[in-house]
Write a protein that holds these residues in place. Structure first.
Motif, PDB file in Angstrom:
ATOM      1  N   ILE A 153      16.113  60.481 111.171  1.00 10.75           N
ATOM      2  CA  ILE A 153      14.695  60.858 111.157  1.00 10.75           C
ATOM      3  C   ILE A 153      14.425  61.847 110.031  1.00 10.75           C
ATOM      4  N   GLY A 154      15.340  62.823 109.876  1.00 10.37           N
ATOM      5  CA  GLY A 154      15.167  63.831 108.828  1.00 10.37           C
ATOM      6  C   GLY A 154      15.177  63.237 107.442  1.00 10.37           C
ATOM      7  N   SER A 155      16.107  62.333 107.172  1.00 10.16           N
ATOM      8  CA  SER A 155      16.174  61.729 105.839  1.00 10.16           C
ATOM      9  C   SER A 155      14.964  60.858 105.567  1.00 10.16           C
ATOM     10  N   GLU A 156      14.443  60.199 106.601  1.00  6.13           N
ATOM     11  CA  GLU A 156      13.250  59.361 106.424  1.00  6.13           C
ATOM     12  C   GLU A 156      12.039  60.209 106.023  1.00  6.13           C
ATOM     13  N   ILE A 157      11.897  61.367 106.652  1.00 11.91           N
ATOM     14  CA  ILE A 157      10.785  62.265 106.303  1.00 11.91           C
ATOM     15  C   ILE A 157      11.031  62.900 104.937  1.00 11.91           C
ATOM     16  N   ARG A 158      12.255  63.325 104.675  1.00  3.42           N
ATOM     17  CA  ARG A 158      12.601  63.985 103.411  1.00  3.42           C
ATOM     18  C   ARG A 158      12.317  63.090 102.209  1.00  3.42           C
ATOM     19  N   TYR A 159      12.620  61.796 102.320  1.00  2.00           N
ATOM     20  CA  TYR A 159      12.428  60.862 101.215  1.00  2.00           C
ATOM     21  C   TYR A 159      11.158  60.024 101.361  1.00  2.00           C
ATOM     22  N   LYS A 166       7.216  64.648  96.007  1.00  4.50           N
ATOM     23  CA  LYS A 166       7.001  66.062  95.674  1.00  4.50           C
ATOM     24  C   LYS A 166       8.312  66.841  95.620  1.00  4.50           C
ATOM     25  N   GLY A 167       9.445  66.138  95.592  1.00  2.00           N
ATOM     26  CA  GLY A 167      10.736  66.803  95.568  1.00  2.00           C
ATOM     27  C   GLY A 167      11.407  66.867  96.913  1.00  2.00           C
ATOM     28  N   GLY A 168      10.740  66.315  97.927  1.00  2.00           N
ATOM     29  CA  GLY A 168      11.332  66.285  99.259  1.00  2.00           C
ATOM     30  C   GLY A 168      11.102  67.567 100.033  1.00  2.00           C
ATOM     31  N   THR A 169      11.472  67.532 101.300  1.00  2.00           N
ATOM     32  CA  THR A 169      11.316  68.689 102.171  1.00  2.00           C
ATOM     33  C   THR A 169      12.503  68.789 103.117  1.00  2.00           C
ATOM     34  N   ASN A 170      12.780  69.979 103.602  1.00  2.00           N
ATOM     35  CA  ASN A 170      13.693  70.165 104.715  1.00  2.00           C
ATOM     36  C   ASN A 170      12.949  69.796 105.999  1.00  2.00           C
ATOM     37  N   VAL A 171      13.673  69.324 106.998  1.00  2.00           N
ATOM     38  CA  VAL A 171      13.039  68.854 108.230  1.00  2.00           C
ATOM     39  C   VAL A 171      13.687  69.538 109.430  1.00  2.00           C
ATOM     40  N   ASN A 172      12.855  70.197 110.233  1.00  2.00           N
ATOM     41  CA  ASN A 172      13.333  70.961 111.386  1.00  2.00           C
ATOM     42  C   ASN A 172      12.821  70.373 112.687  1.00  2.00           C
ATOM     43  N   ARG A 185      17.435  72.342 115.106  1.00  2.00           N
ATOM     44  CA  ARG A 185      18.372  71.604 114.252  1.00  2.00           C
ATOM     45  C   ARG A 185      17.629  71.211 112.984  1.00  2.00           C
ATOM     46  N   THR A 186      18.366  71.208 111.849  1.00  2.00           N
ATOM     47  CA  THR A 186      17.720  71.040 110.544  1.00  2.00           C
ATOM     48  C   THR A 186      18.438  70.031 109.671  1.00  2.00           C
ATOM     49  N   TYR A 187      17.651  69.104 109.111  1.00  4.23           N
ATOM     50  CA  TYR A 187      18.117  68.256 108.008  1.00  4.23           C
ATOM     51  C   TYR A 187      17.757  68.990 106.720  1.00  4.23           C
ATOM     52  N   GLU A 188      18.762  69.244 105.883  1.00  7.86           N
ATOM     53  CA  GLU A 188      18.545  70.084 104.705  1.00  7.86           C
ATOM     54  C   GLU A 188      18.661  69.272 103.415  1.00  7.86           C
ATOM     55  N   ARG A 189      17.599  69.302 102.622  1.00  2.90           N
ATOM     56  CA  ARG A 189      17.633  68.627 101.330  1.00  2.90           C
ATOM     57  C   ARG A 189      18.632  69.348 100.429  1.00  2.90           C
ATOM     58  N   GLY A 190      19.204  68.628  99.470  1.00  2.00           N
ATOM     59  CA  GLY A 190      20.228  69.215  98.607  1.00  2.00           C
ATOM     60  C   GLY A 190      21.606  69.051  99.209  1.00  2.00           C
ATOM     61  N   VAL A 191      21.718  69.321 100.517  1.00  2.15           N
ATOM     62  CA  VAL A 191      22.939  68.988 101.250  1.00  2.15           C
ATOM     63  C   VAL A 191      22.872  67.517 101.665  1.00  2.15           C
ATOM     64  N   GLU A 192      21.647  67.058 101.928  1.00  2.00           N
ATOM     65  CA  GLU A 192      21.358  65.678 102.355  1.00  2.00           C
ATOM     66  C   GLU A 192      22.073  65.329 103.648  1.00  2.00           C
ATOM     67  N   ASP A 193      22.018  66.273 104.571  1.00  2.00           N
ATOM     68  CA  ASP A 193      22.644  66.076 105.874  1.00  2.00           C
ATOM     69  C   ASP A 193      22.156  67.192 106.790  1.00  2.00           C
ATOM     70  N   GLU A 194      22.498  67.102 108.054  1.00  2.00           N
ATOM     71  CA  GLU A 194      22.240  68.214 108.953  1.00  2.00           C
ATOM     72  C   GLU A 194      23.197  69.346 108.622  1.00  2.00           C
ATOM     73  N   THR A 195      22.698  70.569 108.630  1.00  2.00           N
ATOM     74  CA  THR A 195      23.550  71.740 108.459  1.00  2.00           C
ATOM     75  C   THR A 195      23.637  72.500 109.781  1.00  2.00           C
TER      76      THR A 195
END
Length: 261
Positions: A153-159, A166-172, A185-195
């Protein structure tokens, strides 16, 4: 070339730290990505260079795990404060500069209290809130965060079509435990995974919970990597005097043989 490195973590968000006050570190996206790689490098969510800056105790230069220079990282900020304290750059309180401007912090035992940048222009929608707390954050609420498919879900929103261009977003993803107490819980852009934890992310979640639920600071937030607190003041322009509070610790240190990476 051989260079010393240090590994720090703040509620499971881990970083490679390098004392770069002599500007000897050969910055390149490929090199930094290889250092952060969890199979072929040291392994981390990012790399931080500590550098000199006139008028401040130090400058924080943050790179994502993909090697690109990143926006502000709250847990990284707490970890670099611990690193600077370990280096003897200050005793109890510090001021430093990061990509989003001036920050202040204090050290009390294992706990670092980091003052974040003011937040304004919170975008509120029926299903989510969006704001920039030093990095862009999408905040949505779920009934059971432990069962949420954070990665997909996080990657779908991020991309996705809204934030991707707009460069993507982190998703919480936020679950309300009780008043002033959240699980995130957070999907973090740049890491491109949950941190395991995201400092700017839990900050965004706390401010969102104030707006949606009326919660007051300090708000306690559970992450996969541990517990953080966020305190703040609401102002006519948004939020100020925001503090991200929690532990930051050195894990280990070593030396890098840069040509081998």
């Amino acid at each position: 070339m051989n260079i010393a490195f240090y590994k720090y973590q703040g509620t499971g968000n881990d970083f490679v730290m390098i004392d770069n006050r002599d500007l000897s570190f050969p910055v390149s996206k490929e090199l930094i990505a290889s250092i952060c790689h969890r199979r072929f490098g040291i392994g981390s969510d990012g790399l931080i260079l500590l550098q000199n800056e006139p008028g401040y105790d130090f400058r924080m230069v943050y790179f994502n795990a993909d090697g690109g220079e990143g926006s502000m990282c709250g847990n990284g900020g707490r970890c670099v404060v611990r690193f600077a304290h370990d280096l003897g750059l200050f005793s109890d309180s510090t001021t430093f500069i990061a990509v989003d401007g001036l920050h202040e912090a204090t050290v009390s035992g294992e706990v670092i209290s980091l003052k974040m940048s003011p937040v304004k222009d919170v975008e509120r929608y029926q299903e989510f809130d969006f704001m920039n707390t030093g990095s862009p954050h999408y905040v949505t609420y779920v009934d059971n965060v432990s069962e949420t498919d954070v990665y997909n879900i996080g990657s779908e929103i991020r991309y996705g079509s809204v934030y991707g261009p707009k460069g993507g977003t982190n998703v919480n993803f936020v679950e309300v435990i009780e008043d002033n107490h959240l699980s995130v819980r957070t999907y973090e852009r740049g890491v491109e995974d949950e941190t395991y934890s995201c400092g700017t992310g839990v900050t965004a979640c706390a401010l969102s919970a104030h707006l949606r639920k009326g919660f007051e600071g300090p708000i306690t937030i559970e992450t996969l990597g541990g517990t953080l607190k966020v305190d703040f003041e609401e102002t006519s322009a948004g939020f100020d005097n925001i503090h991200l509070i929690g532990p930051a610790l050195r894990v280990f240190e070593g030396s890098l043989d840069l040509p081998s990476l």
